[in-house]
Scaffold this motif. Structure first.
Motif, PDB file in Angstrom:
ATOM      1  N   GLN A   1      -7.859   5.760   9.825  1.00 18.82           N
ATOM      2  CA  GLN A   1      -7.919   5.562   8.394  1.00 18.82           C
ATOM      3  C   GLN A   1      -6.856   4.550   7.977  1.00 18.82           C
ATOM      4  N   GLU A   2      -7.316   3.504   7.280  1.00 19.55           N
ATOM      5  CA  GLU A   2      -6.386   2.487   6.825  1.00 19.55           C
ATOM      6  C   GLU A   2      -5.673   2.927   5.559  1.00 19.55           C
ATOM      7  N   ARG A   3      -4.472   2.438   5.396  1.00 20.47           N
ATOM      8  CA  ARG A   3      -3.720   2.673   4.164  1.00 20.47           C
ATOM      9  C   ARG A   3      -3.045   1.366   3.784  1.00 20.47           C
ATOM     10  N   LEU A   4      -3.160   1.003   2.523  1.00 16.16           N
ATOM     11  CA  LEU A   4      -2.578  -0.227   2.018  1.00 16.16           C
ATOM     12  C   LEU A   4      -1.497   0.108   1.005  1.00 16.16           C
ATOM     13  N   VAL A   5      -0.346  -0.528   1.134  1.00 14.88           N
ATOM     14  CA  VAL A   5       0.760  -0.281   0.219  1.00 14.88           C
ATOM     15  C   VAL A   5       1.292  -1.612  -0.283  1.00 14.88           C
ATOM     16  N   GLU A   6       1.236  -1.796  -1.605  1.00 12.27           N
ATOM     17  CA  GLU A   6       1.754  -3.018  -2.210  1.00 12.27           C
ATOM     18  C   GLU A   6       3.220  -2.851  -2.586  1.00 12.27           C
ATOM     19  N   SER A   7       3.933  -3.968  -2.610  1.00 14.69           N
ATOM     20  CA  SER A   7       5.310  -3.979  -3.086  1.00 14.69           C
ATOM     21  C   SER A   7       5.633  -5.374  -3.606  1.00 14.69           C
ATOM     22  N   GLY A   8       6.758  -5.481  -4.307  1.00 18.98           N
ATOM     23  CA  GLY A   8       7.225  -6.778  -4.745  1.00 18.98           C
ATOM     24  C   GLY A   8       6.949  -7.115  -6.197  1.00 18.98           C
ATOM     25  N   GLY A   9       6.294  -6.222  -6.904  1.00 21.10           N
ATOM     26  CA  GLY A   9       6.009  -6.492  -8.305  1.00 21.10           C
ATOM     27  C   GLY A   9       7.237  -6.290  -9.168  1.00 21.10           C
ATOM     28  N   GLY A  10       7.033  -6.388 -10.470  1.00 22.13           N
ATOM     29  CA  GLY A  10       8.136  -6.170 -11.389  1.00 22.13           C
ATOM     30  C   GLY A  10       8.038  -7.076 -12.587  1.00 22.13           C
ATOM     31  N   LEU A  11       9.179  -7.317 -13.176  1.00 23.09           N
ATOM     32  CA  LEU A  11       9.268  -8.119 -14.403  1.00 23.09           C
ATOM     33  C   LEU A  11       9.742  -9.521 -14.061  1.00 23.09           C
ATOM     34  N   ALA A  12       9.064 -10.513 -14.631  1.00 23.10           N
ATOM     35  CA  ALA A  12       9.441 -11.905 -14.422  1.00 23.10           C
ATOM     36  C   ALA A  12       9.276 -12.661 -15.734  1.00 23.10           C
ATOM     37  N   GLN A  13       9.926 -13.763 -15.831  1.00 21.46           N
ATOM     38  CA  GLN A  13       9.762 -14.622 -17.004  1.00 21.46           C
ATOM     39  C   GLN A  13       8.738 -15.705 -16.693  1.00 21.46           C
ATOM     40  N   ALA A  14       8.128 -16.209 -17.724  1.00 22.83           N
ATOM     41  CA  ALA A  14       7.174 -17.297 -17.543  1.00 22.83           C
ATOM     42  C   ALA A  14       7.840 -18.449 -16.800  1.00 22.83           C
ATOM     43  N   GLY A  15       7.142 -18.939 -15.801  1.00 17.43           N
ATOM     44  CA  GLY A  15       7.673 -20.008 -14.981  1.00 17.43           C
ATOM     45  C   GLY A  15       8.345 -19.543 -13.703  1.00 17.43           C
ATOM     46  N   ASP A  16       8.635 -18.264 -13.632  1.00 16.44           N
ATOM     47  CA  ASP A  16       9.286 -17.696 -12.448  1.00 16.44           C
ATOM     48  C   ASP A  16       8.304 -17.538 -11.300  1.00 16.44           C
ATOM     49  N   SER A  17       8.839 -17.086 -10.181  1.00 11.91           N
ATOM     50  CA  SER A  17       8.031 -16.789  -8.996  1.00 11.91           C
ATOM     51  C   SER A  17       8.249 -15.343  -8.568  1.00 11.91           C
ATOM     52  N   LEU A  18       7.227 -14.767  -7.989  1.00 15.52           N
ATOM     53  CA  LEU A  18       7.297 -13.445  -7.387  1.00 15.52           C
ATOM     54  C   LEU A  18       6.448 -13.470  -6.122  1.00 15.52           C
ATOM     55  N   ARG A  19       6.802 -12.617  -5.176  1.00 20.83           N
ATOM     56  CA  ARG A  19       5.967 -12.478  -3.997  1.00 20.83           C
ATOM     57  C   ARG A  19       5.561 -11.017  -3.834  1.00 20.83           C
ATOM     58  N   LEU A  20       4.277 -10.798  -3.769  1.00 16.44           N
ATOM     59  CA  LEU A  20       3.743  -9.469  -3.514  1.00 16.44           C
ATOM     60  C   LEU A  20       3.451  -9.322  -2.024  1.00 16.44           C
ATOM     61  N   SER A  21       3.639  -8.115  -1.536  1.00 19.20           N
ATOM     62  CA  SER A  21       3.324  -7.794  -0.150  1.00 19.20           C
ATOM     63  C   SER A  21       2.336  -6.659  -0.115  1.00 19.20           C
ATOM     64  N   CYS A  22       1.503  -6.656   0.890  1.00 16.09           N
ATOM     65  CA  CYS A  22       0.558  -5.569   1.117  1.00 16.09           C
ATOM     66  C   CYS A  22       0.606  -5.237   2.603  1.00 16.09           C
ATOM     67  N   VAL A  23       1.162  -4.081   2.900  1.00 13.34           N
ATOM     68  CA  VAL A  23       1.267  -3.649   4.283  1.00 13.34           C
ATOM     69  C   VAL A  23       0.098  -2.735   4.607  1.00 13.34           C
ATOM     70  N   ALA A  24      -0.590  -3.055   5.682  1.00 21.23           N
ATOM     71  CA  ALA A  24      -1.735  -2.264   6.108  1.00 21.23           C
ATOM     72  C   ALA A  24      -1.367  -1.454   7.340  1.00 21.23           C
ATOM     73  N   SER A  25      -1.661  -0.190   7.283  1.00 22.26           N
ATOM     74  CA  SER A  25      -1.428   0.663   8.449  1.00 22.26           C
ATOM     75  C   SER A  25      -2.774   0.987   9.066  1.00 22.26           C
ATOM     76  N   GLY A  26      -2.785   1.142  10.356  1.00 18.81           N
ATOM     77  CA  GLY A  26      -4.047   1.437  11.018  1.00 18.81           C
ATOM     78  C   GLY A  26      -4.337   0.435  12.096  1.00 18.81           C
ATOM     79  N   ARG A  27      -5.127   0.858  13.047  1.00 20.52           N
ATOM     80  CA  ARG A  27      -5.355   0.024  14.222  1.00 20.52           C
ATOM     81  C   ARG A  27      -6.266  -1.154  13.956  1.00 20.52           C
ATOM     82  N   SER A  28      -7.108  -1.082  12.938  1.00 24.14           N
ATOM     83  CA  SER A  28      -8.118  -2.116  12.737  1.00 24.14           C
ATOM     84  C   SER A  28      -7.751  -3.151  11.694  1.00 24.14           C
ATOM     85  N   SER A  29      -6.595  -3.010  11.069  1.00 28.19           N
ATOM     86  CA  SER A  29      -6.288  -3.844   9.910  1.00 28.19           C
ATOM     87  C   SER A  29      -6.279  -5.326  10.235  1.00 28.19           C
TER      88      SER A  29
END
Length: 126
Positions: A1-29
């Protein structure tokens, strides 16, 4: 069974940068096409970006093309969304999804039947 977990969000100002991550667990990801979607207030879930299982092909919504980059690192089963030049309208809950149904659109949420992350909030302020 796969599981996906996002991280990296939050508050930013217009013009800023953010990076989101999605970690997948499981053998088939590593064999899954994966995508990013978002859902803003009172809006339907919409496509943001997608990447094929080998990372060779990427797809973007017109609204983020040139500002966002999707990529993946198979070694650690992680997909990223690098977001630059953020706009107020990028405010949304961002979801990652995996295991696109063969032959279906990369851009449709229904194409990813099985695996979704819990979502992570991105808020862009002026």
């Amino acid at each position: 069974q796969e599981r996906l977990v996002e991280s990296g969000g939050g508050l930013a100002q217009a013009g800023d940068s953010l990076r989101l991550s999605c970690v997948a667990s499981g053998r088939s990801s590593r064999s899954y096409d994966m995508g990013w979607f978002r859902q803003g207030p009172a809006r339907d879930r919409e496509f943001v970006a997608a990447i094929t299982w080998g990372g060779g092909n990427t797809f973007y919504a017109d609204s983020v093309k040139g500002r966002f980059t999707v990529y993946r690192e198979s070694a650690n089963n992680t997909m990223y969304l690098q977001m630059s030049s953020l706009k107020l309208e990028d405010t949304a809950v961002y979801y990652c999804a995996a295991d696109r149904r063969s032959g279906s659109s990369y851009r449709a949420p229904v194409s990813y039947e099985n695996y979704w992350g819990q979502g992570i909030q991105v808020t862009v302020s002026s």
